[in-house]
Design a protein around this motif. Structure first.
Motif, PDB file in Angstrom:
ATOM      1  N   GLY A  68      31.854  36.045  61.337  1.00 43.97           N
ATOM      2  CA  GLY A  68      30.737  34.858  60.532  1.00 43.97           C
ATOM      3  C   GLY A  68      29.313  35.491  61.251  1.00 43.97           C
TER       4      GLY A  68
ATOM      5  N   LEU B 240      28.161  32.441  63.673  1.00 46.49           N
ATOM      6  CA  LEU B 240      29.000  31.310  63.315  1.00 46.49           C
ATOM      7  C   LEU B 240      30.040  30.982  64.460  1.00 46.49           C
ATOM      8  CD1 LEU B 240      29.335  31.179  59.542  1.00 46.49           C
ATOM      9  CD2 LEU B 240      27.529  30.168  60.743  1.00 46.49           C
TER      10      LEU B 240
ATOM     11  N   ALA C 134      27.303  35.516  55.868  1.00 46.19           N
ATOM     12  CA  ALA C 134      28.281  35.297  57.183  1.00 46.19           C
ATOM     13  C   ALA C 134      29.370  34.396  56.785  1.00 46.19           C
ATOM     14  CB  ALA C 134      27.322  34.444  58.321  1.00 46.19           C
ATOM     15  N   VAL C 135      29.141  33.289  55.829  1.00 49.11           N
ATOM     16  CA  VAL C 135      29.965  32.715  54.943  1.00 49.11           C
ATOM     17  C   VAL C 135      30.738  33.134  54.126  1.00 49.11           C
ATOM     18  CG1 VAL C 135      30.180  30.332  53.966  1.00 49.11           C
ATOM     19  CG2 VAL C 135      28.656  30.621  56.094  1.00 49.11           C
TER      20      VAL C 135
ATOM     21  N   VAL D 239      34.994  29.293  58.044  1.00 47.43           N
ATOM     22  CA  VAL D 239      34.561  30.532  58.502  1.00 47.43           C
ATOM     23  C   VAL D 239      34.123  30.284  60.090  1.00 47.43           C
ATOM     24  CG1 VAL D 239      33.089  32.589  58.631  1.00 47.43           C
ATOM     25  CG2 VAL D 239      33.837  31.569  56.627  1.00 47.43           C
ATOM     26  N   SER D 240      33.329  29.067  60.359  1.00 52.38           N
ATOM     27  CA  SER D 240      33.001  28.932  61.544  1.00 52.38           C
ATOM     28  C   SER D 240      34.315  28.684  62.561  1.00 52.38           C
ATOM     29  CB  SER D 240      32.447  27.429  61.469  1.00 52.38           C
ATOM     30  OG  SER D 240      31.125  27.944  60.704  1.00 52.38           O
TER      31      SER D 240
ATOM     32  N   ALA E 243      35.545  32.038  63.209  1.00 54.33           N
ATOM     33  CA  ALA E 243      34.686  32.917  64.141  1.00 54.33           C
ATOM     34  C   ALA E 243      34.849  32.460  65.558  1.00 54.33           C
ATOM     35  CB  ALA E 243      33.330  32.737  63.664  1.00 54.33           C
TER      36      ALA E 243
END
Length: 294
Positions: free
Chosen positions: A23, A92, A153-154, A256-257, A260
């Motif tokens: 991320g 992220l 990133a996402v 994703v967060s 990550a």
């Protein structure tokens, strides 16, 4: 046996970075990207702001056409390709809310709190964000790069409706701060306080939001004209109405967060597992050598 063990460890080393979502993304304004000295200066600056290797970040160049497609009808400004300087980094793995760092030696108008408000308008509630430029810039156009960094990133696009609402909110904040002479962060807090109330009550009606704007402004001793209060209400109503379009993005952002922020722990577990195997095999070899002597 040692041959198979080495092969097994090699496979694990290859697979571990694949399954550890980062991320982590950087966007460059196309003017900056086209100048190697400026791009290198941005990479150097970003590296001072993270413990990660910036060369590992996913990257994207933000063009004037992308910025203008979202902002030109809002700000009345059309940027040429020679004036897209601002750059942004998003990580992220930071999971304690939104942490925005702005290079105030280069970004002259937009504050961290203003970016934070705009990000929240697009359903973003976490991440580490760094904004800079190789030359002096207002920072208004930089929002396009920040949002693009989040998309990279996402791995999911932010709907244009939400992007335009966030851009309108940011632009309105800067205009109100300039018109009232108030500290920009004070105006940002006004927007944030109103947003908290309308989101908590799920209010989308502009007239109801206008009442809240006036009440909050009075509480904060901020004098607004009727037109200024209406501009704020219209802007926040647009942001609130855009929330319905953000369901898919917010879901993927959360996924994703989580990946990550957990990736470091996963790698530690893998390495611990591998080390355990190495220790076990080493003990077997040692025992075998001792037994062979007898």
């Amino acid at each position: 046996m040692k041959k198979y063990l080495v092969g097994f460890i090699f496979v694990l080393m290859i697979l571990s970075p694949i399954y550890a979502a980062t991320g982590f993304a950087i966007t460059y304004g196309e003017t900056t990207y086209g100048n190697s000295n400026w791009k290198n200066s941005m990479d150097t600056y970003f590296q001072t702001k993270t413990t990660k290797n910036v060369s590992d970040a996913a990257t994207k160049v933000v063009t004037a056409s992308e910025v203008n497609a979202i902002s030109s009808n809002i700000t009345g400004k059309t940027y040429p390709a020679s004036q897209i300087y601002s750059c942004a980094m998003v990580d992220l793995s930071y999971n304690k809310g939104i942490n925005v760092s702005v290079d105030t030696s280069k970004i002259t108008v937009v504050t961290p709190k203003m970016y934070e408000n705009a990000l929240k308008s697009t359903g973003i509630s976490n991440g580490y964000v760094v904004v800079s430029s190789p030359v002096s810039a207002s920072g208004e156009a930089a929002l396009a790069g920040v949002l693009r960094s989040y998309e990279i990133a996402v791995g999911t696009p932010i709907p244009d409706q939400a992007k335009k609402a966030a851009t309108q909110e940011l632009y309105t904040e800067t205009q109100i701060a300039n018109q009232t002479g108030q500290n920009p962060d004070q105006i940002s807090n006004l927007f944030s306080n109103v947003t908290d109330q309308i989101q908590a009550q799920n209010i989308t009606d502009t007239n109801q939001i206008l009442v809240i704007v006036n009440n909050v402004a009075a509480t904060m001793n901020i004098n607004l004209t009727q037109d200024q209060a209406q501009q704020i209400a219209n802007s926040l109503a647009d942001s609130q109405n855009a929330q319905a379009s953000l369901t898919d993005f917010k879901k993927q952002l959360q996924n994703v967060s989580n990946q990550a922020s957990q990736s470091g722990g996963i790698l530690d577990q893998i390495m611990s597992f591998v080390q355990g195997i190495i220790n076990y095999v080493s003990n077997l070899i040692s025992d075998s050598q001792v037994a062979h002597k007898f």
